[in-house]
Design a protein around this motif. Structure first.
Motif, short mmCIF file in Angstrom:
data_model
loop_
_atom_site.label_atom_id
_atom_site.label_comp_id
_atom_site.label_asym_id
_atom_site.label_seq_id
_atom_site.Cartn_x
_atom_site.Cartn_y
_atom_site.Cartn_z
N VAL A 38 0.79 -1.01 0.04
CA VAL A 38 -0.09 -0.09 0.08
C VAL A 38 0.79 1.20 0.17
O VAL A 38 0.73 2.13 -0.76
CB VAL A 38 -1.01 0.27 1.26
N LYS A 39 1.89 1.31 0.90
CA LYS A 39 2.65 2.38 0.86
C LYS A 39 3.43 2.61 -0.57
O LYS A 39 3.41 3.83 -0.92
CB LYS A 39 3.83 2.28 1.97
N ASP A 55 -9.73 -1.02 0.53
CA ASP A 55 -11.12 -1.41 1.04
C ASP A 55 -10.78 -2.12 2.36
O ASP A 55 -9.81 -3.24 2.27
CB ASP A 55 -11.86 -2.32 -0.03
N VAL A 56 -11.43 -2.00 3.32
CA VAL A 56 -11.26 -2.78 4.75
C VAL A 56 -12.47 -3.53 5.02
O VAL A 56 -13.66 -2.91 4.73
CB VAL A 56 -10.66 -1.98 5.85
N ALA A 57 -12.48 -4.61 5.71
CA ALA A 57 -13.59 -5.28 6.36
C ALA A 57 -14.40 -4.31 7.47
O ALA A 57 -13.73 -3.23 8.08
CB ALA A 57 -13.10 -6.40 7.02
N TRP A 58 -15.52 -4.44 7.67
CA TRP A 58 -16.44 -3.52 8.66
C TRP A 58 -15.71 -3.52 9.93
O TRP A 58 -16.05 -2.35 10.65
CB TRP A 58 -17.71 -4.21 8.68
N SER A 59 -14.88 -4.12 10.42
CA SER A 59 -14.20 -4.26 11.55
C SER A 59 -12.53 -4.30 11.64
O SER A 59 -12.38 -5.24 10.87
CB SER A 59 -14.64 -4.99 12.97
N PRO A 60 -11.87 -3.41 12.51
CA PRO A 60 -10.29 -3.94 12.11
C PRO A 60 -9.94 -5.25 13.38
O PRO A 60 -8.87 -5.53 13.38
CB PRO A 60 -9.83 -2.93 12.89
N LYS A 61 -10.96 -5.78 13.80
CA LYS A 61 -10.86 -6.99 14.81
C LYS A 61 -10.54 -8.02 13.95
O LYS A 61 -11.13 -9.35 14.53
CB LYS A 61 -11.96 -7.01 15.93
N SER A 100 -3.76 0.90 10.99
CA SER A 100 -3.35 2.20 11.00
C SER A 100 -2.18 2.41 10.05
O SER A 100 -2.22 3.70 9.47
CB SER A 100 -2.89 2.57 12.47
N ALA A 101 -1.09 1.60 9.76
CA ALA A 101 -0.16 2.02 8.80
C ALA A 101 -0.57 2.14 7.52
O ALA A 101 -0.27 3.02 6.63
CB ALA A 101 0.80 0.83 8.83
N ILE A 102 -1.79 1.17 6.87
CA ILE A 102 -2.41 1.30 5.60
C ILE A 102 -2.97 2.65 5.70
O ILE A 102 -3.03 3.29 4.42
CB ILE A 102 -3.27 0.24 5.45
N ALA A 103 -3.99 3.07 6.39
CA ALA A 103 -4.56 4.32 6.56
C ALA A 103 -3.79 5.50 6.31
O ALA A 103 -4.01 6.33 5.72
CB ALA A 103 -5.54 4.38 7.83
N GLU A 104 -2.63 5.39 6.95
CA GLU A 104 -1.55 6.47 6.65
C GLU A 104 -1.02 6.66 5.34
O GLU A 104 -0.67 7.78 4.83
CB GLU A 104 -0.46 6.09 7.93
N SER A 105 -0.87 5.27 4.72
CA SER A 105 -0.22 5.58 3.53
C SER A 105 -1.24 6.09 2.54
O SER A 105 -0.80 6.37 1.35
CB SER A 105 0.53 4.14 3.24
N ASP A 148 -7.13 8.86 11.50
CA ASP A 148 -7.69 10.03 11.21
C ASP A 148 -9.32 9.87 10.70
O ASP A 148 -9.34 8.94 9.89
CB ASP A 148 -6.99 10.95 10.24
N PRO A 149 -10.45 10.41 11.38
CA PRO A 149 -11.75 9.98 10.91
C PRO A 149 -11.91 10.52 9.20
O PRO A 149 -12.78 9.70 8.65
CB PRO A 149 -12.67 10.92 11.85
N LYS A 150 -11.10 11.31 8.90
CA LYS A 150 -11.09 11.84 7.48
C LYS A 150 -10.36 10.88 6.46
O LYS A 150 -10.51 10.88 5.33
CB LYS A 150 -10.64 13.45 7.44
N LYS A 151 -9.97 9.74 7.08
CA LYS A 151 -9.37 8.75 6.42
C LYS A 151 -10.28 7.64 6.04
O LYS A 151 -10.04 6.63 5.45
CB LYS A 151 -8.06 8.22 6.81
N LEU A 152 -11.56 7.83 6.77
CA LEU A 152 -12.59 6.76 6.83
C LEU A 152 -13.78 6.94 5.80
O LEU A 152 -14.28 8.13 6.30
CB LEU A 152 -12.95 6.28 8.23
N VAL A 153 -14.26 6.12 4.91
CA VAL A 153 -15.39 6.34 4.13
C VAL A 153 -16.17 5.20 4.65
O VAL A 153 -15.96 4.00 4.47
CB VAL A 153 -15.30 6.51 2.67
#
Length: 293
Positions: A73-74, A92-98, A108-113, A156-161
Motif C-alpha cells: 500500500v505504501k 477497502d477494509v472489512a467492517w471491523s479491524p478486529k 493504522s499504517a495502511i490508513a496512513e499510507s 484520522d476520521p477523515k481517512k474513513l469512508v
C-alpha cells in the motif's frame, strides 16, 4: 463484496479489471515493484485517476504477508502520487479491524499510507459465532461500534469512508419460529461455525419487487435496526431476507457528521431499479437521498 483479493482500479464494470494476485507473491520486493509498475502503466493508458485495492485474503499478524501488504500500500501510493499527480490510492477494509475473517492487517499504517479507507460495512455475518440464525447484513450498533474501533487505532476520521450495502441476504430457514427466528444450516467460515455463505446475495432492486408480495411484508427489527421479510418459494421452503433500505441507511449516514468521517459510499450503484416505472424511480431516489446525512 468479493471474498477475493487485490485489486481493481475501479468498480465500474465497463473498465478493465486487474488480475488477482496472491499475497505470497508480493512478499518478494521485486515482484511487488513489478506489480505496482504494471498498475501505474495501466492507469495511465486508461486515463484513470488512481487505484482501489480490494484485498480480502486472510493475513496473520507479524507474518511476511502482514508486512508485505503494508509495504504494498505504501509503495503503491508513492508510485501513483509521483507518476499521476492528484491521483488517489484507496484501500477497502472489512467492517471491523478486529481480525474479521482473519484479515489481521496493520490498519493504522495502511490508513496512513493511503488516501482513505473504504470501510465495507456489510457482510457482517461472514463469521457467526453465536446462534446459527439469520441476521442483518449490517446491524446498526455493531456497524457504528466498529468505527469507534478504527478510530481507537489512531486513524484520522477523515481517512474513513463508510460503505453501506445496496443488497441483502436471502436465507433458507430450517425452521422459522413465531417470533421470526430463522434457523440456518451450519456453513463454517474462517473458524466460525456458521456464516452468511449459506445465504444468497440479492440486490435492492430484486428485493423491492418481492417484499410487498411476501408472506410477512416488510418487518423491522428494533434491536438490529434493519428491515427483513419472510416468503415461501415454489418448493414450499421458507426464506428470510435481511437488507438495508432508506430507513436503516439514513441511521448510519447520520453518524458520518457525528464521527467526522470523510464520507459515505455504497456497494453498488447498479443494484437499484433505474427503469421508467414511477414506483421504482421513487425507490431509487429515496436510496440516494438516504446517503445524505
Amino acid at each position: 463484496m468479493d471474498k477475493g483479493l487485490p485489486s481493481e482500479p475501479a468498480e465500474d464494470k465497463q473498465r478493465p479489471r486487474t488480475k488477482n494476485v496472491p499475497l505470497k507473491s508480493i512478499v518478494d520486493a521485486k515482484q511487488r515493484s513489478d506489480w505496482i509498475a504494471e498498475k501505474v502503466t495501466l492507469a495511465k493508458s486508461q486515463y484513470m485517476d488512481g487505484i482501489n485495492l480490494d484485498i480480502e485474503q486472510p493475513v496473520l499478524p507479524d507474518t511476511p504477508e502482514y508486512y508485505a501488504l503494508t509495504d504494498l500500500v505504501k509503495e503503491t501510493a508513492e508510485a501513483f502520487h509521483r507518476e499521476i499527480p492528484g491521483s488517489q490510492v484507496t484501500f477497502d477494509v472489512a467492517w471491523s479491524p478486529k481480525c474479521v475473517d482473519i484479515r489481521c492487517y496493520n490498519y493504522s499504517a495502511i490508513a496512513e499510507s493511503s488516501d482513505f479507507l473504504f470501510v465495507m460495512s456489510y457482510d457482517e455475518q461472514s463469521q457467526i459465532w453465536t446462534e446459527c440464525i439469520a441476521a442483518a447484513n449490517a446491524p446498526f450498533n455493531q456497524t457504528i461500534a466498529a468505527y469507534e474501533q478504527f478510530l481507537s487505532l489512531g486513524i484520522d476520521p477523515k481517512k474513513l469512508v463508510m460503505g453501506v450495502p445496496w443488497y441483502g441476504y436471502d436465507y433458507v430457514c430450517l425452521q422459522l419460529t413465531e417470533d421470526n427466528k430463522c434457523t440456518l444450516e451450519k456453513r463454517p467460515f474462517q473458524g466460525a461455525p456458521c456464516s452468511d455463505a449459506v445465504g444468497t446475495q440479492v440486490g435492492y432492486n430484486t428485493i423491492m419487487k418481492q417484499v410487498n408480495g411476501s408472506l410477512s411484508k416488510r418487518l423491522w427489527d428494533d434491536r438490529q435496526e434493519a428491515p427483513y421479510y419472510n416468503y415461501k418459494d415454489i418448493r414450499g421452503n421458507t426464506h428470510q431476507v435481511w437488507y438495508d433500505d432508506p430507513q436503516s441507511i439514513a441511521l448510519k449516514a447520520a453518524y458520518i457528521k457525528k464521527l467526522g468521517l470523510r464520507g459515505i459510499g455504497m456497494w453498488n450503484g447498479d443494484l437499484l431499479d433505474y427503469s421508467e416505472d414511477p414506483v421504482a424511480q421513487q425507490q431509487s431516489r429515496d436510496m440516494w437521498k438516504a446517503l445524505i446525512p
